[in-house]
Design a protein around this motif. Structure first.
Motif, PDB file in Angstrom:
ATOM      1  N   ILE A 127      32.477  -8.326  56.893  1.00  0.00           N
ATOM      2  CA  ILE A 127      31.428  -7.552  57.561  1.00  0.00           C
ATOM      3  C   ILE A 127      32.009  -7.096  58.900  1.00  0.00           C
ATOM      4  N   LEU A 128      32.093  -5.808  59.105  1.00  0.00           N
ATOM      5  CA  LEU A 128      32.652  -5.258  60.345  1.00  0.00           C
ATOM      6  C   LEU A 128      31.494  -4.794  61.226  1.00  0.00           C
ATOM      7  N   GLY A 129      31.436  -5.273  62.438  1.00  0.00           N
ATOM      8  CA  GLY A 129      30.366  -4.891  63.343  1.00  0.00           C
ATOM      9  C   GLY A 129      29.124  -5.711  63.112  1.00  0.00           C
ATOM     10  N   PRO A 130      27.978  -5.377  63.753  1.00  0.00           N
ATOM     11  CA  PRO A 130      27.832  -4.205  64.628  1.00  0.00           C
ATOM     12  C   PRO A 130      28.543  -4.390  65.960  1.00  0.00           C
ATOM     13  N   TYR A 131      29.042  -3.259  66.491  1.00  0.00           N
ATOM     14  CA  TYR A 131      29.734  -3.255  67.766  1.00  0.00           C
ATOM     15  C   TYR A 131      29.170  -2.123  68.614  1.00  0.00           C
ATOM     16  N   THR A 132      28.893  -2.436  69.847  1.00  0.00           N
ATOM     17  CA  THR A 132      28.310  -1.435  70.745  1.00  0.00           C
ATOM     18  C   THR A 132      29.316  -1.033  71.815  1.00  0.00           C
ATOM     19  N   ALA A 133      29.503   0.261  71.996  1.00  0.00           N
ATOM     20  CA  ALA A 133      30.318   0.766  73.108  1.00  0.00           C
ATOM     21  C   ALA A 133      29.630   2.025  73.606  1.00  0.00           C
ATOM     22  N   GLY A 134      29.455   2.109  74.921  1.00  0.00           N
ATOM     23  CA  GLY A 134      28.671   3.215  75.459  1.00  0.00           C
ATOM     24  C   GLY A 134      27.262   3.118  74.896  1.00  0.00           C
ATOM     25  N   ASN A 135      26.709   4.239  74.431  1.00  0.00           N
ATOM     26  CA  ASN A 135      25.348   4.173  73.867  1.00  0.00           C
ATOM     27  C   ASN A 135      25.381   4.281  72.346  1.00  0.00           C
ATOM     28  N   GLN A 136      26.532   3.928  71.732  1.00  0.00           N
ATOM     29  CA  GLN A 136      26.627   4.013  70.275  1.00  0.00           C
ATOM     30  C   GLN A 136      26.808   2.635  69.653  1.00  0.00           C
ATOM     31  N   ILE A 137      26.288   2.504  68.440  1.00  0.00           N
ATOM     32  CA  ILE A 137      26.458   1.251  67.689  1.00  0.00           C
ATOM     33  C   ILE A 137      27.184   1.589  66.386  1.00  0.00           C
ATOM     34  N   TRP A 138      28.247   0.839  66.087  1.00  0.00           N
ATOM     35  CA  TRP A 138      28.996   1.047  64.842  1.00  0.00           C
ATOM     36  C   TRP A 138      28.758  -0.136  63.904  1.00  0.00           C
ATOM     37  N   GLY A 139      28.503   0.163  62.641  1.00  0.00           N
ATOM     38  CA  GLY A 139      28.272  -0.895  61.666  1.00  0.00           C
ATOM     39  C   GLY A 139      26.859  -1.436  61.785  1.00  0.00           C
ATOM     40  N   PRO A 140      26.536  -2.578  61.109  1.00  0.00           N
ATOM     41  CA  PRO A 140      27.478  -3.383  60.332  1.00  0.00           C
ATOM     42  C   PRO A 140      27.929  -2.646  59.072  1.00  0.00           C
ATOM     43  N   TYR A 141      29.165  -2.922  58.699  1.00  0.00           N
ATOM     44  CA  TYR A 141      29.797  -2.228  57.610  1.00  0.00           C
ATOM     45  C   TYR A 141      30.461  -3.270  56.714  1.00  0.00           C
ATOM     46  N   THR A 142      30.247  -3.186  55.405  1.00  0.00           N
ATOM     47  CA  THR A 142      30.783  -4.185  54.479  1.00  0.00           C
ATOM     48  C   THR A 142      31.990  -3.628  53.730  1.00  0.00           C
ATOM     49  N   THR A 143      33.059  -4.387  53.718  1.00  0.00           N
ATOM     50  CA  THR A 143      34.249  -3.926  53.016  1.00  0.00           C
ATOM     51  C   THR A 143      34.876  -5.082  52.243  1.00  0.00           C
ATOM     52  N   CYS A 144      35.687  -4.760  51.253  1.00  0.00           N
ATOM     53  CA  CYS A 144      36.390  -5.783  50.482  1.00  0.00           C
ATOM     54  C   CYS A 144      37.834  -5.802  50.977  1.00  0.00           C
ATOM     55  N   GLN A 145      38.278  -6.952  51.432  1.00  0.00           N
ATOM     56  CA  GLN A 145      39.598  -7.024  52.066  1.00  0.00           C
ATOM     57  C   GLN A 145      40.580  -7.880  51.281  1.00  0.00           C
ATOM     58  N   ILE A 146      41.843  -7.505  51.398  1.00  0.00           N
ATOM     59  CA  ILE A 146      42.943  -8.303  50.874  1.00  0.00           C
ATOM     60  C   ILE A 146      44.047  -8.283  51.938  1.00  0.00           C
ATOM     61  N   ASP A 147      44.816  -9.372  52.014  1.00  0.00           N
ATOM     62  CA  ASP A 147      45.745  -9.527  53.142  1.00  0.00           C
ATOM     63  C   ASP A 147      47.211  -9.353  52.744  1.00  0.00           C
ATOM     64  N   TYR A 148      48.030  -9.113  53.773  1.00  0.00           N
ATOM     65  CA  TYR A 148      49.469  -8.984  53.541  1.00  0.00           C
ATOM     66  C   TYR A 148      50.267  -9.578  54.685  1.00  0.00           C
ATOM     67  N   PHE A 149      51.570  -9.698  54.422  1.00  0.00           N
ATOM     68  CA  PHE A 149      52.521 -10.133  55.442  1.00  0.00           C
ATOM     69  C   PHE A 149      53.545  -9.019  55.627  1.00  0.00           C
TER      70      PHE A 149
END
Ligand SMILES: [Zn+2]
Length: 368
Positions: free
Chosen positions: A192-214
């Protein structure tokens, strides 16, 4: 059908794998095409040629500078189309404002951009503050063109707040570590990415499927992942082994690249899209909110079985994709509403994309 409904709704909650494998059944290899190195396209072609010969599909994560350079050259676009046809994936890469080598695009408010770019904690003196060339809107439009007849599905970046700049509703995300080889081993998981506030805008919450790497850029690093892979006690808990490298690393000394491709060949090689479209962490049906998608698109009912009604304002082009990126429906220059029969659609999550003069809006739909 009730059972399938609950399966549809519970999809996002199931991130747990229960099977035990002797070794991870899936592997992927991401190639980062970084800003400042778009002239290395011939090197990328060499990487693709070798991987294709060894039956190893690659996931290309392209920065804005690479995407612009490719679109400006029909021969490069033809190469991309041929690579996609073989089974390689085209995804996106972005260096945000917290990255030493920022790619000069950002959706952050201007005050935040310069506060970060002039803060030595985030941007040490060896890095360059850079110039702000605009938001990511042009990049998103160009990604749509480069993806061709398939929605771009994979995004790789390591921003402090990835929800700010991410391609709207992109379902798959990659991230990882340049120092910890155990990050090469993971199971797909919901982020779950966000919610994040900067200035007067809110981004997210946003759901994504993640996989990792090296990150591998030399023989020693590739060997450290190989040794963990061969250690059943370690690698048997994970479904996937994933690594990433840069085109500029290959251009320096490609030995590690050839060795890794040889090692991984025949070991369940897939693209990120190929792995995550089968993953139990598949994304939810809820549509996250984005400040740059003020354009309203309503879907009802959602989830659905037999039909879905789409409604919006004015004239628009509508496209629906499955999670492998295949377009399953399109309607160009449609007006205000559509009723789509979904009774013979394969149950699962679909992505609905609307384009009109206001821009691009994306929503998710679940068919059960
Ligand atoms: Zn990069």
């Amino acid at each position: 059908m009730k059972k399938l409904y609950y399966l549809c709704m519970a999809w996002a909650l199931l991130g747990v794998t229960t099977s035990i494998w002797a070794q991870p059944p899936n592997s992927f290899f991401v190639i980062h095409c970084d800003p400042g190195f778009a002239h290395l396209f011939p090197k990328l072609s060499q990487m693709i040629a070798y991987a294709t010969q060894k039956q190893v599909p690659l996931t290309l994560e392209l920065s804005p500078q690479w995407v612009a350079a490719i679109l400006a050259d029909p021969e490069k676009v033809d190469s991309i189309r041929a690579w996609q046809a073989w089974g390689h994936e085209v995804g996106a890469h972005h260096h945000g404002i917290y990255h030493c080598f920022w790619d000069s695009l950002s959706n952050y408010p201007i005050d935040t951009i310069w506060a970060v770019r002039t803060d030595p904690y985030w941007v040490p003196p060896a890095c360059v503050p850079g110039a702000h060339l605009g938001t990511l809107d042009t990049f998103y439009d160009q990604l749509d063109q480069l993806a061709g007849d398939s929605l771009l599905l994979t995004w790789g970046s390591s921003d402090e707040h990835p929800e700010v700049d991410i391609y709207p509703n992109v379902p798959y995300r990659t991230d990882g570590s340049p120092t910890d080889p155990t990050r090469a081993f993971s199971n797909p998981y919901t982020r779950i990415l966000g919610p994040y506030t900067a200035g007067n805008q809110i981004w997210g919450p946003y759901t994504t499927c993640q996989i990792d790497y090296f990150f591998i850029d030399n023989v020693a690093k590739a060997n450290s992942v190989k040794n963990l892979y061969l250690d059943t006690d370690f690698s048997s808990n994970y479904s996937t082994v994933g690594v990433v490298t840069h085109v500029f690393d290959f251009a320096g000394n490609p030995t590690y690249f050839y060795q890794w491709v040889n090692f991984i060949s025949g070991k369940g090689c897939k693209t990120v899209r190929g792995i995550l479209s089968q993953a139990s962490c598949s994304t939810t049906a809820a549509s996250p909110t984005f400040p740059h998608t003020a354009n309203a698109l309503s879907l009802s009912p959602n989830p659905t079985t037999n039909h879905v009604q789409l409604e919006w304002n004015g004239q628009a082009d509508l496209y629906i994709y499955d999670l492998t990126g295949r377009m399953v429906y399109q309607c160009t220059q449609c007006f205000e509403q559509l009723l789509i029969n979904t009774s013979d659609w394969v149950p699962g999550i679909y992505i609905v994309e609307m384009r009109n003069k206001e821009g691009r809006t994306v929503a998710r739909m679940c068919v059960y």
